[in-house]
Enzyme design. Structure first.
Site, PDB file in Angstrom:
ATOM      1  N   GLU A  25       6.310   3.602   1.351  1.00  0.00           N
ATOM      2  CA  GLU A  25       5.281   3.930   2.342  1.00  0.00           C
ATOM      3  C   GLU A  25       5.910   3.939   3.722  1.00  0.00           C
ATOM      4  O   GLU A  25       6.624   3.000   4.096  1.00  0.00           O
ATOM      5  CB  GLU A  25       4.124   2.903   2.301  1.00  0.00           C
ATOM      6  CG  GLU A  25       3.058   3.202   3.361  1.00  0.00           C
ATOM      7  CD  GLU A  25       1.819   2.319   3.261  1.00  0.00           C
ATOM      8  OE1 GLU A  25       1.777   1.419   2.391  1.00  0.00           O
ATOM      9  OE2 GLU A  25       0.905   2.537   4.082  1.00  0.00           O
ATOM     10  N   ASN A  58       0.548   7.549   6.144  1.00  0.00           N
ATOM     11  CA  ASN A  58      -0.827   7.229   6.515  1.00  0.00           C
ATOM     12  C   ASN A  58      -1.394   8.281   7.456  1.00  0.00           C
ATOM     13  O   ASN A  58      -0.761   8.636   8.451  1.00  0.00           O
ATOM     14  CB  ASN A  58      -0.881   5.866   7.223  1.00  0.00           C
ATOM     15  CG  ASN A  58      -0.543   4.728   6.285  1.00  0.00           C
ATOM     16  OD1 ASN A  58      -1.349   4.339   5.447  1.00  0.00           O
ATOM     17  ND2 ASN A  58       0.676   4.211   6.405  1.00  0.00           N
ATOM     18  N   GLU A  88      -2.225   8.906   2.663  1.00  0.00           N
ATOM     19  CA  GLU A  88      -3.137   7.778   2.493  1.00  0.00           C
ATOM     20  C   GLU A  88      -4.259   7.843   3.523  1.00  0.00           C
ATOM     21  O   GLU A  88      -4.007   8.000   4.719  1.00  0.00           O
ATOM     22  CB  GLU A  88      -2.374   6.456   2.642  1.00  0.00           C
ATOM     23  CG  GLU A  88      -1.294   6.297   1.588  1.00  0.00           C
ATOM     24  CD  GLU A  88      -0.727   4.883   1.518  1.00  0.00           C
ATOM     25  OE1 GLU A  88      -1.138   4.019   2.325  1.00  0.00           O
ATOM     26  OE2 GLU A  88       0.139   4.654   0.653  1.00  0.00           O
ATOM     27  N   ASP A  92      -6.706   4.239   0.671  1.00  0.00           N
ATOM     28  CA  ASP A  92      -6.031   3.030   1.131  1.00  0.00           C
ATOM     29  C   ASP A  92      -7.036   1.892   1.319  1.00  0.00           C
ATOM     30  O   ASP A  92      -8.227   2.138   1.513  1.00  0.00           O
ATOM     31  CB  ASP A  92      -5.362   3.356   2.482  1.00  0.00           C
ATOM     32  CG  ASP A  92      -4.194   2.432   2.787  1.00  0.00           C
ATOM     33  OD1 ASP A  92      -3.911   1.526   1.988  1.00  0.00           O
ATOM     34  OD2 ASP A  92      -3.560   2.652   3.837  1.00  0.00           O
ATOM     35  N   GLU A 112      -1.790  -3.845  -3.584  1.00  0.00           N
ATOM     36  CA  GLU A 112      -1.129  -4.017  -2.283  1.00  0.00           C
ATOM     37  C   GLU A 112      -0.930  -5.488  -1.927  1.00  0.00           C
ATOM     38  O   GLU A 112      -1.702  -6.344  -2.351  1.00  0.00           O
ATOM     39  CB  GLU A 112      -2.010  -3.430  -1.180  1.00  0.00           C
ATOM     40  CG  GLU A 112      -2.098  -1.930  -1.112  1.00  0.00           C
ATOM     41  CD  GLU A 112      -2.612  -1.495   0.265  1.00  0.00           C
ATOM     42  OE1 GLU A 112      -3.818  -1.602   0.498  1.00  0.00           O
ATOM     43  OE2 GLU A 112      -1.776  -1.068   1.086  1.00  0.00           O
TER      44      GLU A 112
END
Ligand code: C2E
Ligand code: CA
Ligand code: CA
Ligand code: CA
Length: 271
Positions: A58, A113, A147, A177, A232
């Site tokens: 990520e 993101n 995300e 997310d 996560e």
């Protein structure tokens, strides 16, 4: 009484003034940060469960402020949205992440993101922007995941849905997310075409020891919607054991690797 109220106001006034000034100077700095090269993209590994093999990364934005030091994204991204500089910043992150990932096929999937501002203000540009980043970098679309969080879905559902389908049409995948932190997470699973759900770390932390059955149920719920699931914020071996026992297939967290300026060690393919 009114007097007391005024007294209190006076008491807090200097603090308020300081925070307003701090914000103003941060705003000015934020507008210059990109040009000054103060941003950097860090990468945190995502691993397969239970092998811990790295399957992706990520991209997480970092701001190295020349005076204030590191400012966490949670502090400056909302401000960047407010003052309207999030789009160029996001575009830079995207281009950066795609370019470095394209050069390293073995690092796997790359997750970026998206911000609310990108989603609502100029929808058509978002699709074009992603398309351009893919073309410029040569990154295969199948390796890019975008995300998004629940709050980005609140407004203008039809338009958001159209954008999501257009993005999927490019061949990229979409992840929800921070799953579970909002108010209507379940509702969103039924209405939006997510490829993946990332179960928020607050669930991993509390449920792992207090209620592992719910941790499993969350995973199975998402799977019932044919979505991949990532746990996560896994920090401890105990949490990881619960994640394994609950049937998760991917995990992310400090236990496997923190965000770093480089991709975490992935065995290089034999030459
Ligand atoms: P997020 O997308 O949920 O990213 C995961 C955050 O959790 C990251 O914080 C990461 O460092 C942290 N984290 C990962 N593993 C663990 C763990 O095991 N324990 C704990 N306590 N934390 C862990 P970070 O990098 O500070 O980012 C915070 C948020 O800022 C992100 O949350 C995301 O919402 C936003 N953000 C970061 N980079 C970008 C970006 O490029 N664009 C946009 N729009 N938002 C970004
Ligand atoms: Ca994220
Ligand atoms: Ca998250
Ligand atoms: Ca978050």
């Amino acid at each position: 009484t009114k007097d007391e109220g005024r007294g209190h106001y006076r008491l807090f006034e200097p603090q308020m003034k300081a925070s307003v000034q701090r914000r103003r100077s941060l705003e000015v700095d934020l507008r210059r940060a990109a040009a000054n090269g103060e941003f950097e993209v860090y990468y945190q590994p995502v691993v397969a469960v239970p092998t811990r093999q790295v399957v992706g990364h990520e991209a997480l934005l970092r701001w190295h402020h020349p005076v204030r030091g590191r400012i966490p994204p949670d502090h400056f991204i909302p401000l960047a949205e407010e003052i309207g500089v999030i789009e160029p910043i996001s575009e830079w992150v995207l281009a950066q992440a795609c370019a470095v990932a394209a050069a390293r096929p073995e690092v796997g999937r790359i997750a970026v993101n998206l911000s609310a501002g990108q989603f609502t203000s100029r929808r058509t540009n978002l699709v074009q922007q992603i398309c351009a980043a893919l073309a410029a970098s040569g990154l295969p679309p199948g390796r890019l995941e975008l995300e998004i969080t629940e709050t980005m879905l609140l407004k203008d559902t039809d338009a958001v849905l159209a954008t999501l389908h257009a993005l999927k049409g490019l061949g990229v995948s979409i992840a929800m997310d921070d799953f579970g932190t909002g108010f209507s997470s379940l509702d969103y699973l039924t209405r939006f075409p997510f490829d993946r759900v990332k179960v928020d770390r607050s669930f991993i932390h509390t449920l792992a020891h207090e209620n592992p059955l719910v941790l499993r149920a969350l995973n199975e719920l998402c799977r019932a919607f044919s979505m991949h699931v990532t746990a996560e914020g896994v920090e401890t071996e105990q949490q990881y054991r619960a994640v394994i026992a609950s049937g998760y297939t991917e995990a992310q967290g400090f236990l496997f690797g923190r965000p770093e300026p480089r991709f975490s060690s992935v065995p290089r393919p034999p030459r």
